[in-house]
Design a protein around this motif. Structure first.
Motif, PDB file in Angstrom:
ATOM      1  N   PHE A  34      56.238  40.767  32.011  1.00 34.50           N
ATOM      2  CA  PHE A  34      56.499  39.510  31.304  1.00 34.50           C
ATOM      3  C   PHE A  34      56.796  38.393  32.293  1.00 34.50           C
ATOM      4  O   PHE A  34      56.253  37.280  32.178  1.00 34.50           O
ATOM      5  CB  PHE A  34      57.675  39.687  30.346  1.00 34.50           C
ATOM      6  N   GLY A  35      57.662  38.658  33.268  1.00 34.44           N
ATOM      7  CA  GLY A  35      57.998  37.645  34.256  1.00 34.44           C
ATOM      8  C   GLY A  35      56.788  37.188  35.055  1.00 34.44           C
ATOM      9  O   GLY A  35      56.601  35.993  35.288  1.00 34.44           O
ATOM     10  N   ALA A  36      55.957  38.140  35.474  1.00 29.71           N
ATOM     11  CA  ALA A  36      54.756  37.793  36.230  1.00 29.71           C
ATOM     12  C   ALA A  36      53.812  36.947  35.385  1.00 29.71           C
ATOM     13  O   ALA A  36      53.192  35.993  35.888  1.00 29.71           O
ATOM     14  CB  ALA A  36      54.057  39.066  36.697  1.00 29.71           C
ATOM     15  N   SER A  37      53.706  37.274  34.098  1.00 32.46           N
ATOM     16  CA  SER A  37      52.823  36.504  33.210  1.00 32.46           C
ATOM     17  C   SER A  37      53.339  35.082  33.005  1.00 32.46           C
ATOM     18  O   SER A  37      52.555  34.118  33.019  1.00 32.46           O
ATOM     19  CB  SER A  37      52.702  37.219  31.854  1.00 32.46           C
ATOM     20  N   VAL A  38      54.653  34.945  32.818  1.00 30.94           N
ATOM     21  CA  VAL A  38      55.236  33.616  32.632  1.00 30.94           C
ATOM     22  C   VAL A  38      55.039  32.768  33.890  1.00 30.94           C
ATOM     23  O   VAL A  38      54.645  31.590  33.812  1.00 30.94           O
ATOM     24  CB  VAL A  38      56.729  33.722  32.285  1.00 30.94           C
ATOM     25  N   LEU A  39      55.299  33.340  35.051  1.00 36.13           N
ATOM     26  CA  LEU A  39      55.148  32.599  36.308  1.00 36.13           C
ATOM     27  C   LEU A  39      53.701  32.172  36.523  1.00 36.13           C
ATOM     28  O   LEU A  39      53.429  31.027  36.913  1.00 36.13           O
ATOM     29  CB  LEU A  39      55.622  33.469  37.477  1.00 36.13           C
ATOM     30  N   THR A  40      52.771  33.082  36.259  1.00 36.20           N
ATOM     31  CA  THR A  40      51.353  32.749  36.416  1.00 36.20           C
ATOM     32  C   THR A  40      50.951  31.650  35.449  1.00 36.20           C
ATOM     33  O   THR A  40      50.240  30.700  35.821  1.00 36.20           O
ATOM     34  CB  THR A  40      50.479  33.995  36.183  1.00 36.20           C
ATOM     35  N   GLY A  41      51.417  31.746  34.196  1.00 32.88           N
ATOM     36  CA  GLY A  41      51.098  30.725  33.207  1.00 32.88           C
ATOM     37  C   GLY A  41      51.645  29.365  33.584  1.00 32.88           C
ATOM     38  O   GLY A  41      50.969  28.335  33.415  1.00 32.88           O
ATOM     39  N   ILE A  42      52.872  29.331  34.106  1.00 33.13           N
ATOM     40  CA  ILE A  42      53.473  28.054  34.512  1.00 33.13           C
ATOM     41  C   ILE A  42      52.649  27.394  35.606  1.00 33.13           C
ATOM     42  O   ILE A  42      52.372  26.187  35.566  1.00 33.13           O
ATOM     43  CB  ILE A  42      54.915  28.264  34.985  1.00 33.13           C
ATOM     44  N   LYS A  53      35.848  32.822  37.747  1.00 30.13           N
ATOM     45  CA  LYS A  53      34.416  32.729  38.021  1.00 30.13           C
ATOM     46  C   LYS A  53      33.875  33.905  38.819  1.00 30.13           C
ATOM     47  O   LYS A  53      32.709  34.287  38.663  1.00 30.13           O
ATOM     48  CB  LYS A  53      34.114  31.427  38.762  1.00 30.13           C
ATOM     49  N   HIS A  54      34.712  34.493  39.673  1.00 31.32           N
ATOM     50  CA  HIS A  54      34.238  35.592  40.533  1.00 31.32           C
ATOM     51  C   HIS A  54      34.903  36.920  40.188  1.00 31.32           C
ATOM     52  O   HIS A  54      34.731  37.899  40.917  1.00 31.32           O
ATOM     53  CB  HIS A  54      34.485  35.241  42.006  1.00 31.32           C
ATOM     54  N   TYR A  55      35.661  36.942  39.103  1.00 33.99           N
ATOM     55  CA  TYR A  55      36.266  38.175  38.581  1.00 33.99           C
ATOM     56  C   TYR A  55      37.150  38.902  39.605  1.00 33.99           C
ATOM     57  O   TYR A  55      37.203  40.121  39.639  1.00 33.99           O
ATOM     58  CB  TYR A  55      35.181  39.130  38.076  1.00 33.99           C
ATOM     59  N   GLN A  56      37.847  38.127  40.427  1.00 31.75           N
ATOM     60  CA  GLN A  56      38.748  38.714  41.411  1.00 31.75           C
ATOM     61  C   GLN A  56      40.143  38.861  40.786  1.00 31.75           C
ATOM     62  O   GLN A  56      41.107  38.222  41.176  1.00 31.75           O
ATOM     63  CB  GLN A  56      38.788  37.854  42.672  1.00 31.75           C
ATOM     64  N   PHE A  57      40.202  39.765  39.809  1.00 33.33           N
ATOM     65  CA  PHE A  57      41.426  39.904  39.005  1.00 33.33           C
ATOM     66  C   PHE A  57      42.593  40.474  39.803  1.00 33.33           C
ATOM     67  O   PHE A  57      43.748  40.341  39.379  1.00 33.33           O
ATOM     68  CB  PHE A  57      41.141  40.797  37.793  1.00 33.33           C
ATOM     69  N   GLY A  94      49.143  23.191  37.099  1.00 34.68           N
ATOM     70  CA  GLY A  94      48.027  22.702  37.912  1.00 34.68           C
ATOM     71  C   GLY A  94      47.104  21.767  37.165  1.00 34.68           C
ATOM     72  O   GLY A  94      46.260  21.093  37.787  1.00 34.68           O
ATOM     73  N   MET A  95      47.251  21.704  35.842  1.00 30.28           N
ATOM     74  CA  MET A  95      46.404  20.813  35.039  1.00 30.28           C
ATOM     75  C   MET A  95      47.122  19.539  34.616  1.00 30.28           C
ATOM     76  O   MET A  95      46.541  18.698  33.940  1.00 30.28           O
ATOM     77  CB  MET A  95      45.904  21.568  33.791  1.00 30.28           C
ATOM     78  N   ILE A  96      48.397  19.401  34.982  1.00 30.40           N
ATOM     79  CA  ILE A  96      49.179  18.232  34.596  1.00 30.40           C
ATOM     80  C   ILE A  96      49.091  17.167  35.689  1.00 30.40           C
ATOM     81  O   ILE A  96      49.384  17.457  36.858  1.00 30.40           O
ATOM     82  CB  ILE A  96      50.648  18.609  34.362  1.00 30.40           C
ATOM     83  N   PRO A  97      48.692  15.953  35.338  1.00 33.94           N
ATOM     84  CA  PRO A  97      48.619  14.879  36.348  1.00 33.94           C
ATOM     85  C   PRO A  97      49.966  14.648  37.015  1.00 33.94           C
ATOM     86  O   PRO A  97      51.019  14.822  36.395  1.00 33.94           O
ATOM     87  CB  PRO A  97      48.189  13.653  35.520  1.00 33.94           C
ATOM     88  N   TYR A  98      49.928  14.285  38.267  1.00 33.29           N
ATOM     89  CA  TYR A  98      51.086  13.998  39.101  1.00 33.29           C
ATOM     90  C   TYR A  98      51.869  15.264  39.492  1.00 33.29           C
ATOM     91  O   TYR A  98      52.703  15.210  40.387  1.00 33.29           O
ATOM     92  CB  TYR A  98      52.055  13.016  38.424  1.00 33.29           C
ATOM     93  N   LEU A  99      51.631  16.373  38.813  1.00 30.64           N
ATOM     94  CA  LEU A  99      52.288  17.626  39.174  1.00 30.64           C
ATOM     95  C   LEU A  99      51.306  18.650  39.733  1.00 30.64           C
ATOM     96  O   LEU A  99      51.721  19.637  40.326  1.00 30.64           O
ATOM     97  CB  LEU A  99      52.993  18.240  37.949  1.00 30.64           C
ATOM     98  N   HIS A 154      42.605  36.913  50.811  1.00 28.09           N
ATOM     99  CA  HIS A 154      42.101  37.808  49.771  1.00 28.09           C
ATOM    100  C   HIS A 154      43.182  38.165  48.747  1.00 28.09           C
ATOM    101  O   HIS A 154      42.915  38.943  47.825  1.00 28.09           O
ATOM    102  CB  HIS A 154      41.564  39.100  50.399  1.00 28.09           C
ATOM    103  N   LEU A 155      44.380  37.611  48.926  1.00 30.55           N
ATOM    104  CA  LEU A 155      45.518  37.992  48.082  1.00 30.55           C
ATOM    105  C   LEU A 155      46.062  36.863  47.229  1.00 30.55           C
ATOM    106  O   LEU A 155      46.636  37.129  46.164  1.00 30.55           O
ATOM    107  CB  LEU A 155      46.664  38.515  48.969  1.00 30.55           C
ATOM    108  N   TYR A 156      45.909  35.614  47.684  1.00 29.48           N
ATOM    109  CA  TYR A 156      46.612  34.519  47.029  1.00 29.48           C
ATOM    110  C   TYR A 156      46.033  34.213  45.646  1.00 29.48           C
ATOM    111  O   TYR A 156      44.899  34.581  45.317  1.00 29.48           O
ATOM    112  CB  TYR A 156      46.603  33.270  47.901  1.00 29.48           C
ATOM    113  N   LEU A 157      46.845  33.536  44.818  1.00 33.42           N
ATOM    114  CA  LEU A 157      46.446  33.200  43.464  1.00 33.42           C
ATOM    115  C   LEU A 157      45.484  32.022  43.478  1.00 33.42           C
ATOM    116  O   LEU A 157      45.835  30.922  43.883  1.00 33.42           O
ATOM    117  CB  LEU A 157      47.692  32.855  42.631  1.00 33.42           C
ATOM    118  N   ASN A 158      44.265  32.269  43.018  1.00 34.21           N
ATOM    119  CA  ASN A 158      43.240  31.240  42.939  1.00 34.21           C
ATOM    120  C   ASN A 158      42.555  31.355  41.586  1.00 34.21           C
ATOM    121  O   ASN A 158      41.728  32.241  41.376  1.00 34.21           O
ATOM    122  CB  ASN A 158      42.221  31.391  44.069  1.00 34.21           C
ATOM    123  N   PRO A 159      42.895  30.484  40.625  1.00 29.60           N
ATOM    124  CA  PRO A 159      42.342  30.599  39.274  1.00 29.60           C
ATOM    125  C   PRO A 159      40.821  30.593  39.231  1.00 29.60           C
ATOM    126  O   PRO A 159      40.214  31.320  38.435  1.00 29.60           O
ATOM    127  CB  PRO A 159      42.927  29.379  38.558  1.00 29.60           C
TER     128      PRO A 159
END
Length: 244
Positions: free
Chosen positions: A102-110, A49-53, A115-120, A39-44
């Motif tokens: 800011f740090g949390a936002s940068v890490l989440t964005g990375i 889709k389920h608004y689990q912000f 996760g959308m880059i092939p091979y990575l 119930h805690l981990y980061l799942n985009p």
């Protein structure tokens, strides 16, 4: 002993104390199976889709198992978060909170972009908790703010604080931990350091100015440096010199 720990805890600045308390409470709760890490981990997908912000926050609070690695990160959280808040950000609680945001936002964005880059994408998909990375970001920012402090690693060798992130990265590799976690923290830390310290000196502009809304949340007291009385910082007027 218990009283000394209580005094140490009470003397922590507000952000450090709050973060440390939440991290320990949630990690203990998961160890006792009171809270589920699922119930805690980061799942985009669950966030969008389920608004689990809440996952955008809770993934920074869980430090996995309560083992030596957990104690290691709690030490760095308590030490370097406290040093930053008490020294570099003294009297600027809102700015310190904004740094973490800011740090949390940068890490989440990375992680999301990676996760959308092939091979990575497979590598980034395995990063579901960013608590260690955010802690490492604090270590990196502190090392940049205090580069000439002499340090020792397990009594084996000495170095200056500027090399602390690299020493810890090397140690993580030696013990078999993932270097990705530390590298992400270094990237986020360097992004903050560049935009907050380097870029303003180059251009005179400060892109990371703390929003007024965040400043309104924290009632920071002005840091006043007392000056001794009867101390002159300029020569006295000529008439005083000739006065009997």
């Amino acid at each position: 002993m218990a009283q000394a720990i209580e005094e140490w805890y009470k003397q922590m600045p507000v952000i450090t104390r709050s973060y440390l308390t939440a991290a320990v409470a949630i990690t203990i709760g998961c160890s006792l199976e009171i809270i589920s890490p699922y119930h805690l981990y980061l799942n985009p997908k669950l966030v969008v889709k389920h608004y689990q912000f809440w996952r955008l926050i809770t993934n920074f609070l869980y430090f996995r198992k309560m083992d030596l690695d957990f104690m290691f990160h709690m030490f760095f959280l308590a030490r370097y978060c406290k040093l930053l808040e008490e020294n570099t950000f003294r009297g600027r609680t809102a700015d310190f909170f904004y740094m973490l945001l800011f740090g949390a936002s940068v890490l989440t964005g990375i992680v999301l972009i990676g996760g959308m880059i092939p091979y990575l994408s497979a590598s980034f998909a395995r990063i579901i908790f960013l608590s260690n990375s955010l802690t490492f970001m604090m270590v990196y920012v502190w090392s940049k703010q205090n580069p000439f402090i002499h340090m020792s690693f397990l009594g084996l060798f000495t170095f200056t604080a500027a090399y602390l992130p690299w020493v810890l990265l090397g140690f993580s590799v030696l013990v078999g931990a993932s270097a990705w976690v530390d590298l992400l923290g270094m990237i986020a830390g360097h992004a903050y350091y560049f935009l907050e310290d380097v870029y303003p000196r180059m251009t005179g502009r400060r892109p990371l100015k703390t929003p007024s809304l965040i400043k309104a949340l924290f009632a920071d007291e002005d840091v006043v440096v007392a000056q001794p009385e009867n101390v002159r910082f300029a020569p006295p007027p000529a008439e005083e010199l000739h006065r009997d």
